[in-house]
Scaffold this active site. Structure first.
Site, mmCIF file in Angstrom:
data_model
loop_
_atom_site.group_PDB
_atom_site.id
_atom_site.type_symbol
_atom_site.label_atom_id
_atom_site.label_comp_id
_atom_site.label_asym_id
_atom_site.label_seq_id
_atom_site.Cartn_x
_atom_site.Cartn_y
_atom_site.Cartn_z
ATOM 1 N N SER A 87 23.990 29.887 20.983
ATOM 2 C CA SER A 87 22.964 28.911 20.573
ATOM 3 C C SER A 87 23.506 28.091 19.419
ATOM 4 O O SER A 87 24.354 28.567 18.658
ATOM 5 C CB SER A 87 21.701 29.624 20.102
ATOM 6 N N ASP A 88 23.026 26.864 19.256
ATOM 7 C CA ASP A 88 23.313 26.190 18.005
ATOM 8 C C ASP A 88 22.594 27.001 16.913
ATOM 9 O O ASP A 88 21.719 27.830 17.196
ATOM 10 C CB ASP A 88 22.859 24.722 18.013
ATOM 11 N N TRP A 89 22.983 26.744 15.664
ATOM 12 C CA TRP A 89 22.500 27.591 14.564
ATOM 13 C C TRP A 89 20.998 27.378 14.332
ATOM 14 O O TRP A 89 20.589 26.288 13.941
ATOM 15 C CB TRP A 89 23.323 27.297 13.312
#
Ligand code: BGC
Length: 730
Positions: free
Chosen positions: A260-262
């Site tokens: 996932s993106d952060w």
């Protein structure tokens, strides 16, 4: 007795061999090793693979000795170390890196060999620093020049981005470090990036926004991919079943892990079933009342919540096993890869790579008569050079968000000019790059700006040549993450300054350091314009190589530069199409992005996609096309008709003459960069596969269709400078 001893030794070593678990045996096929490791793990251990255990670290299996994954941004250099649990730099003294040119600059080389060298060099630094995953490259399509993160991407064309990202990935992964191609998908603006819902047609998705990702997966064999923050058709991209399961994993056969993106995960069940494999960046759980300071890593959505969901049967163990298997595969390909290199931090060698890429990516946009470039400053003469602009001294490897770098060195344009021309070089700041609320309210910034401008203009009047070095600067709203630009014009009063300088000195060269197109209403008033991007550690030397003619520029624009913002497709449909209403943005321009729009709607760009001048000239001979099996080989002789060696980028565009659906007037399908000595001719052959390259995505049959009929093949120097055309019956 001797025999008994021998037998005993043999038995012992046999037992030792028998006891070596399959997963540890590097001679066994990886898939077998993964199955074996999985069979030894508890449910909780499988879950622990699926989420972060640090800001840039995700879990392994400590009991078995399987290491986790240490990740780093990406994509322009290996980022400085961040604290384990907090968003602050860890303060190490061994984490400086080589800053490579921004990916826009790499794309502007139009040279895949440069991308491979880039990937290999950055991969060497990443593996030396102990990283398993490098968070890059970024391949989102350039849809609007206001997108704050365009500098991390590879331009507006899917064929260019796809061609350039593959060797980058191969170069990095040759070191045993995974790339994590990002941000999948449709992350084309930073404004409202956390929640904006993108609506676009299936055709635009397939024809424009997915091909570079698909190439990364199928040709680059990328080992991991990052799901973006935004939503697509109502669902967050980091848990979007359609994008992640149906397209990425099933259709394209991606066998790596989706990261996932952060802080892009919002729900355990949806994320687990939607195709996410590793959750990163979550730092609080508002839904459970857990605030920042109290958060522990197993409180990630794919932590305790996922464990409970599997135990209750809400998520099957098969789904969890698939995630664990993908994460293990990533670990075996990196941390446990027997071919993983040791890498190095050879700053000198890598700076050389960075400089060569920067030199090839710099684009000479304009060189009006009397052509001021290359500079002719006579040795021993009293020629004076005035460098104007804050970007001539600013460290541009800093700022910009997660791609910020702690560069081992960064040589500015001013320093390189002084090194080249000594005391003949003077500098004037010219503009104030930032102002705060106090100074704005009290008119201080205006007074400072006025006096800086006045000083620069006075000095310019006395100089033989003015080198203006401005652009954007990676501060907020100026090419940075989490914020789009607010205007198409250059900021900080630069347009007025350039005009004022040009009034007192016609011999002016404008060097733009930026990752985005800017308005250039002043273009006709200046001599030369050089688009130099963000070149990284070797900014100054690369710019000076081009200005002096030591390097003949061969960069080509990876995106169009419209005259005004309204000429850009995304901006001609009102705010629904950009930036959206805060909730949804609708890509109303559909498949007509960038030059596809300019060409089809006959709205000329100021500088077209693919444009770039040289210090020499090229002549195109007659083009030909002939079948070779299923391929159509298009060849054209190109001659260097000038006095210096130079590289030409031969671009091949295809357009269907009588399409049954709206299609772009023409689309880039192949290109090649060739080096030609003065007077030399080479025949460039470009290969097309018409069944693919002539096709559009048909929404009714949900498949690619190449209609039978007439097509125009165009070969040229840019999308607007076509030198040869050929009608072709398919
Ligand atoms: C960015 C990613 C980056 C991550 C880690 C996010 O905010 O969107 O591109 O890799 O942070 O720094």
């Amino acid at each position: 007795m001797k025999h008994v001893l021998l037998l005993l030794t043999l038995c012992c070593s046999l037992t030792a061999v028998a006891q070596t678990p399959v997963w540890q045996d590097a001679s066994q096929p990886t898939e077998l090793r993964i199955d074996d490791a999985l069979s030894r793990m508890t449910l909780a251990e499988k879950v622990a693979l699926c989420h972060a255990w640090g800001k840039f670290y995700s879990g392994g299996v400590p009991r078995l000795g399987i290491p986790g994954l240490w990740m780093s941004d990406g994509p322009h250099g290996v980022r400085a170390e961040i604290d384990w649990n907090e968003w602050k730099t860890a303060g190490w003294t061994t984490d400086s890196c080589t800053a490579f040119p921004s990916l826009t600059c790499l794309a502007a080389t139009w040279n895949p060999a440069m991308a491979e060298r880039y990937g290999r060099a950055i991969g060497e630094e990443a593996v030396y620093r102990g990283k398993q995953v490098l968070l890059g490259p970024g391949v989102n399509i350039y849809r609007t020049p206001l997108n704050g993160r365009n500098f991390e991407y590879m331009g507006e064309d899917p064929v260019l981005a796809a061609t350039m990202c593959v060797p980058y990935i191969q170069g990095v992964q040759s070191q045993g470090v995974a790339c994590c191609v990002k941000h999948f998908a449709l992350n084309n603006q930073e404004l409202n990036r956390w929640s904006i819902n993108v609506e676009c047609s299936e055709r635009a998705l397939r024809e424009l926004y997915l091909p570079a990702f698909r190439a990364a997966v199928q040709k680059g064999k990328v080992w991991s991919l990052m799901g973006s923050y935004n939503k697509f058709r109502g669902t967050h991209c980091s848990h979007n079943d359609y994008l992640l399961n149906q397209i990425l994993k099933q259709e394209w056969g991606f066998d790596g892990a989706v990261v996932s993106d952060w802080d892009a995960t919002h729900n355990a069940r949806e994320a687990a079933l939607g195709g996410l494999d590793i959750e990163m960046g979550t730092s609080q759980r508002p839904d459970k009342g857990i605030k920042g300071g109290q958060f522990t890593w197993d409180e990630c959505y794919l932590g305790n919540d996922l464990l409970k969901a599997v135990q209750s049967g809400e998520v099957t163990e098969e789904v969890l096993d698939d995630k664990a298997r993908r994460v293990l595969r990533l670990i075996f390909r990196t941390a446990l890869n027997p071919h993983r290199q040791t890498g190095n931090q050879d700053y000198a060698a890598h700076s050389q790579v960075a400089r060569e890429i920067a030199c090839e990516g710099i684009v000479l946009l304009q060189n009006r008569k009397p052509t001021p470039l290359p500079l002719t400053v006579k040795e021993g003469s009293s020629h004076s050079i005035l460098v104007v602009g804050d970007n001539a001294v600013k460290r541009l490897t800093e700022g910009g968000g997660s791609s910020e770098l702690k560069a081992q060195h960064e040589t500015s344009v001013l320093a390189a000019m002084q090194q080249e021309y000594g005391e003949r070089v003077q500098w004037a700041q010219g503009y104030l790059p930032e102002c705060n609320d106090y100074s704005r309210e009290h008119g201080v910034d205006q007074r400072v700006t006025d006096s800086l401008q006045q000083q620069a203009v006075e000095m310019a009047g006395k100089a033989d040549v003015v080198i203006y070095v401005g652009g954007l600067n990676k501060d907020k709203f100026q090419d940075t993450e989490d914020a789009d630009r607010k205007q198409y014009d250059l900021p900080f009063g630069q347009p007025e300054l350039i005009e004022a300088l040009a009034r007192v000195n016609r011999n002016i060269v404008v060097v733009l350091l930026s990752g985005n197109a800017v308005a250039m209403p002043w273009a006709d008033k200046v001599g030369a314009i050089v688009q130099a991007w963000y070149p990284g550690s070797e900014t100054g030397p690369a710019v000076v190589d081009v200005l002096t003619g030591r390097v003949n520029p061969s960069g080509r624009l990876p995106f169009s530069i419209p005259v005004k913002l309204d000429d850009c497709a995304a901006h001609s449909f009102g705010t629904d199409a950009y930036p959206g209403d805060g909730k949804t943005v609708t890509y109303k321009e559909d498949v007509l992005v960038g030059y596809r729009w300019h060409d089809t709607k006959k709205i000329p760009a100021r500088f077209a996609f693919g444009h770039g001048l040289s210090y020499t000239t090229f002549e195109y001979g007659k083009m030909q096309a002939e079948w070779q099996g299923k391929e159509l080989v298009v060849s054209v002789p190109v001659k260097n008709t000038g006095k210096v060696a130079g590289k030409e980028v031969v671009q091949l565009y295809v357009g269907e003459d009588h399409p049954t659906v709206v299609r772009p007037a023409k689309e880039l399908k192949a290109f090649e960069k060739v080096l030609l000595q003065p007077g030399e001719t080479k025949t460039v052959s470009l290969r097309l596969t018409p069944s693919d390259d002539f096709a559009y995505y048909d929404e009714t049959s949900r498949s690619w269709q190449a209609n039978r009929g007439s097509y125009t093949l165009s070969v040229g120097r840019s999308s607007a400078d076509i030198r040869q055309k050929l009608r072709f019956k398919y």
